[in-house]
Design an enzyme around this catalytic site. Structure first.
Site, PDB file in Angstrom:
ATOM      1  N   ASP A  75       7.659 -21.829  11.506  1.00 28.55           N
ATOM      2  CA  ASP A  75       8.127 -22.623  10.371  1.00 28.55           C
ATOM      3  C   ASP A  75       9.440 -23.327  10.669  1.00 28.55           C
ATOM      4  O   ASP A  75      10.048 -23.128  11.712  1.00 28.55           O
ATOM      5  CB  ASP A  75       8.304 -21.707   9.138  1.00 28.55           C
ATOM      6  CG  ASP A  75       8.943 -20.358   9.499  1.00 28.55           C
ATOM      7  OD1 ASP A  75       8.706 -19.374   8.774  1.00 28.55           O
ATOM      8  OD2 ASP A  75       9.648 -20.287  10.533  1.00 28.55           O
ATOM      9  N   ASP A 144       9.053  -9.852   0.235  1.00 30.98           N
ATOM     10  CA  ASP A 144       7.951 -10.022  -0.710  1.00 30.98           C
ATOM     11  C   ASP A 144       6.609 -10.061   0.008  1.00 30.98           C
ATOM     12  O   ASP A 144       5.618 -10.566  -0.518  1.00 30.98           O
ATOM     13  CB  ASP A 144       8.138 -11.306  -1.542  1.00 30.98           C
ATOM     14  CG  ASP A 144       8.222 -12.549  -0.657  1.00 30.98           C
ATOM     15  OD1 ASP A 144       8.393 -13.651  -1.200  1.00 30.98           O
ATOM     16  OD2 ASP A 144       8.114 -12.420   0.582  1.00 30.98           O
ATOM     17  N   HIS A 146       5.605 -11.739   2.585  1.00 32.00           N
ATOM     18  CA  HIS A 146       5.055 -12.989   3.097  1.00 32.00           C
ATOM     19  C   HIS A 146       5.084 -13.024   4.621  1.00 32.00           C
ATOM     20  O   HIS A 146       5.944 -12.408   5.238  1.00 32.00           O
ATOM     21  CB  HIS A 146       5.783 -14.214   2.526  1.00 32.00           C
ATOM     22  CG  HIS A 146       7.194 -14.374   3.038  1.00 32.00           C
ATOM     23  ND1 HIS A 146       8.261 -14.534   2.197  1.00 32.00           N
ATOM     24  CD2 HIS A 146       7.712 -14.425   4.287  1.00 32.00           C
ATOM     25  CE1 HIS A 146       9.371 -14.669   2.898  1.00 32.00           C
ATOM     26  NE2 HIS A 146       9.070 -14.612   4.176  1.00 32.00           N
ATOM     27  N   GLU A 151       4.307 -17.730   0.844  1.00 25.94           N
ATOM     28  CA  GLU A 151       4.863 -16.958  -0.255  1.00 25.94           C
ATOM     29  C   GLU A 151       3.755 -16.340  -1.106  1.00 25.94           C
ATOM     30  O   GLU A 151       2.609 -16.776  -1.044  1.00 25.94           O
ATOM     31  CB  GLU A 151       5.718 -17.870  -1.138  1.00 25.94           C
ATOM     32  CG  GLU A 151       6.724 -18.695  -0.357  1.00 25.94           C
ATOM     33  CD  GLU A 151       7.929 -17.894   0.106  1.00 25.94           C
ATOM     34  OE1 GLU A 151       9.038 -18.289  -0.228  1.00 25.94           O
ATOM     35  OE2 GLU A 151       7.740 -16.872   0.798  1.00 25.94           O
TER      36      GLU A 151
END
Lengths: 280, 422
Positions: A75, A144, A146, A151
């Site tokens: 990313d 979280d 991811h 997400e």
């Protein structure tokens, strides 16, 4: 062999070293050359720093060359100048590329300042395909759950695309931007869950107590898009490399099972060898 | 050879296994150079997709920017204030010999002289880039003749002048064209100095305060008019007094233009300034300290009588006096000795000592984009600070040509300090 492995090391340094050794062994075993490049997917963040340091050490010792390795990062932020100290380009240069012998043409990172962001993502997918797919995708996990910037709520069959970052992620990243939330980028280009699932092998690095709950959700609960790392329960060849702290939310039974099956099985080198021979 | 599009094809050099002075710290980083300029390797990697063409192992050396000497009157028998027909070759000789002291750029300095001398000499000292042949000439520093009679020091009384009558016109009448001049030292208490300072500053010439009996107020006014430097702090000015700090008070004055601070030259040869005074100045205002040699023609010559301007000087060991007196007239300590002495006397770190001889003079002259640093885009003029082993490393300029190398002081303690812990 298609089982998910959970490798637990005592602490961060040992986990980093284990992961680095695994990557190193994989590359060496592959015997990369002019007509046969090893393709590696790479993460950023604080978790893999120790692993990168070790890989650099192996390179400086003359044990590992990246001359015939192609890398694809997961990313990059959108709208952050490439030379901004917090961009993933800067991260990769300072923490990895500048210390090794990789050909700059083979180090692929998404361009968050491209004129046409979706075209940039599509081109990235194409480059991966042209490189013959990813041999080993190394990733991390967010608090979280991811993977990359997929997400909670991201499609588990998603491809490389533009994503808006979740508040959890923005909060977690604030520490890299002087704690000023207004400075944190809100969008990023990211490989999809599907993109990583296409890799022949996946290694997820998870260290620290703050990741423990996400790990629990990822491997003890079902596959679901709120905890996107859970998708890898269905990947034919995935290893989760953890330190003790990251296992804090797992059931004792889970940990014992993986520790026993892990130790019964093999050391890092043997693991590589076994996997390698099963493929050829 | 200067940068720009034309250098894109030039060879990329990568100096590795070194520590580089950057951003006030000695970093364990490689230094990349192309076409005589420091290169940003990250940009090279991601935009041009290139790696280095040549790797140079520095054996653990420190790489620092070349030193800049903004006050040097001559050396090796050459006197810049002598009205010779071939001043150029004298400047070239000094330029070549000071490389061995680590000085890669300098301001040839002329002391108080009659107009004929200025008008003959100045046109012969053009600004000139440095290279393996010698240090670069950044411009001439004119110290005098518009200075205080009382604080003239070694300057000849007969040739002192004022600009009371016609201000800047008097300046031009004295010096002639100012094309090759980059700095003028004057005494701000002289009548009409604010106009003169403004006129010089408007032409891009730095104005320095020195050889003066100015009080703090006059000094502050001079800075407000554009002065940015103090010539050899403490020497040839009123001593610090707690009710009127004089020029020395500029170091901590709150009346300077916002965002500006004063630079001050320091001769740290162990003779011109007591180490305690050096420390007071350094601690009060470390960012402004500029090491200068104020070296006289006797630099590098040894004991005996030699000429400086219109006067005779006597050299005795590390000290130079006006012949027949005990008035100091400039130093004969080379720049590298001054840096080492400053390091020892001030107790500062090596980074600060190096910056005082490179970055600060570059900032004073407004050249810090290209000189006095190893930042990306700067001229790649590099000093190797040798490791304390018998193998000595030559100082290289960006093209990789050997120049006489900068040798560490034989004192083991100083050598250790210079080369650091690793």
């Amino acid at each position: 062999m298609t089982i998910m492995r959970l490798v637990i090391l005592d602490n961060y340094d040992l986990a980093s070293e284990w992961a680095a050794k695994y990557i190193c062994n994989r590359i060496i075993q592959f015997k990369p050359g002019q007509d046969k490049y090893f393709t590696l997917g790479l993460p950023t963040g604080s978790t893999p720093l120790g692993c990168y340091k070790k890989l650099i050490e192996y390179h400086k010792n003359g044990d590992l060359s990246f001359k015939y390795v192609k890398t694809f990062n997961m990313d990059e932020y959108v709208g952050l100048p490439r030379n901004h100290p917090e961009s993933y380009h800067s991260y990769m240069w300072n923490n990895f590329f500048k210390h090794i012998d990789i050909d700059p043409n083979n180090a692929h990172i998404l361009d968050g300042n491209a004129a046409d962001l979706q075209a940039e993502c599509d081109a990235f997918e194409k480059k991966i395909k042209e490189a013959g797919g990813i041999d080993l995708f190394v990733g991390g996990i967010g608090p979280d759950g991811h993977i990359a910037f997929n997400e909670p709520g991201s499609s588990l069959v998603s491809r490389t695309r533009l994503k808006t970052l979740a508040m959890d992620t923005i909060l977690a990243n604030a520490k890299y931007f002087d704690g000023d939330l207004s400075k944190v980028p809100t969008m990023a280009l990211t490989v999809g869950v599907g993109t990583v699932m296409d890799a022949r092998e996946v290694m997820i690095l998870i260290t620290g107590a703050h990741k423990a709950f996400a790990l629990y959700k990822a491997i003890e609960e079902g596959v679901n898009h709120m905890w996107t790392v859970s998708a890898f329960q269905q990947h034919p060849q995935t290893i989760f490399v953890c330190d003790e702290d990251a296992t804090l939310e797992l059931r004792v039974k889970t940990v014992k099972y993986f520790k026993v099956s892990g130790s019964k099985l093999l050391t890092n080198d043997e693991l590589c060898q076994a996997e390698g021979s099963s493929k050829s | 050879m200067r940068g720009g599009q034309g250098t894109a094809g030039a060879r990329v050099l990568r100096f590795t296994n070194c520590r580089i002075l950057r951003g006030g710290a000695l970093l364990r980083e490689d230094l990349w150079v192309r076409g005589g300029r420091v290169l940003d390797p990250e940009k090279l990697f991601f935009e041009e997709r290139r790696v280095a063409d040549e790797l140079r192992d520095c054996g653990g050396c420190i790489l620092a920017p070349g030193f800049i000497d903004v006050q040097i009157n001559g050396g090796f028998g050459v006197d810049f204030s002598q009205a010779a027909d071939d001043v150029g070759s004298g400047v070239d000789l000094v330029a070549q010999r000071i490389l061995a002291h680590g000085v890669t750029a300098f301001c040839p300095t002329l002391v108080t002289s009659p107009p004929e001398v200025y008008q003959k000499v100045l046109p012969q000292i053009p600004v000139k880039p440095g290279g393996p042949h010698g240090a670069g000439v950044l411009g001439v520093h004119l110290e005098g003749p518009f200075i205080s009679r009382e604080k003239r020091g070694a300057h000849p009384e007969d040739h002192l002048r004022s600009f009371e009558a016609r201000a800047f016109q008097d300046v031009l009448a004295t010096y002639g064209p100012l094309d090759n001049v980059c700095m003028v030292t004057l005494a701000p208490e002289l009548s009409r100095s604010p106009e003169v300072i403004r006129a010089l500053t408007a032409r891009g010439i730095r104005v320095s305060l020195g050889h003066s009996v100015a009080d703090l107020r006059a000094a502050e006014e001079a800075v407000q008019s554009g002065a940015t430097f103090i010539t050899h702090l403490f020497n040839a000015m009123l001593p610090f007094h707690h009710r009127d700090p004089g020029i020395v008070g500029l170091l901590t004055s709150d009346r300077l233009p916002p965002g500006h601070h004063i630079f001050y030259g320091m001769i740290s040869d162990g003779i011109h300034t007591n180490p305690a005074a050096l420390r007071i100045a350094h601690r009060a205002h470390p960012q402004g300290l500029v090491l200068v040699t104020d070296a006289v023609p006797a630099l590098g010559l040894g004991n005996g009588r030699h000429t400086l301007g219109q006067q005779e000087v006597e050299v005795d060991g590390l000290t130079a006096y006006v012949a027949g007196t005990r008035t100091l007239c400039g130093s004969i300590s080379p720049m590298d000795v001054c840096v080492r002495h400053f390091l020892q006397a001030s107790g500062c770190n090596l980074e600060s000592a190096l910056e005082a001889a490179s970055l600060h003079p570059a900032q004073l002259l407004g050249l810090e984009k290209h000189k006095g640093t190893l930042d990306f885009g700067a001229d790649a003029v590099i000093l190797y600070k040798s490791h304390p082993t018998p193998v000595s490393w030559p100082a290289l300029d960006a093209r990789g040509v050997r120049v006489p190398h900068w040798r560490p002081h034989p004192s083991p303690w100083l050598r250790h300090r210079l080369c650091g812990a690793g």
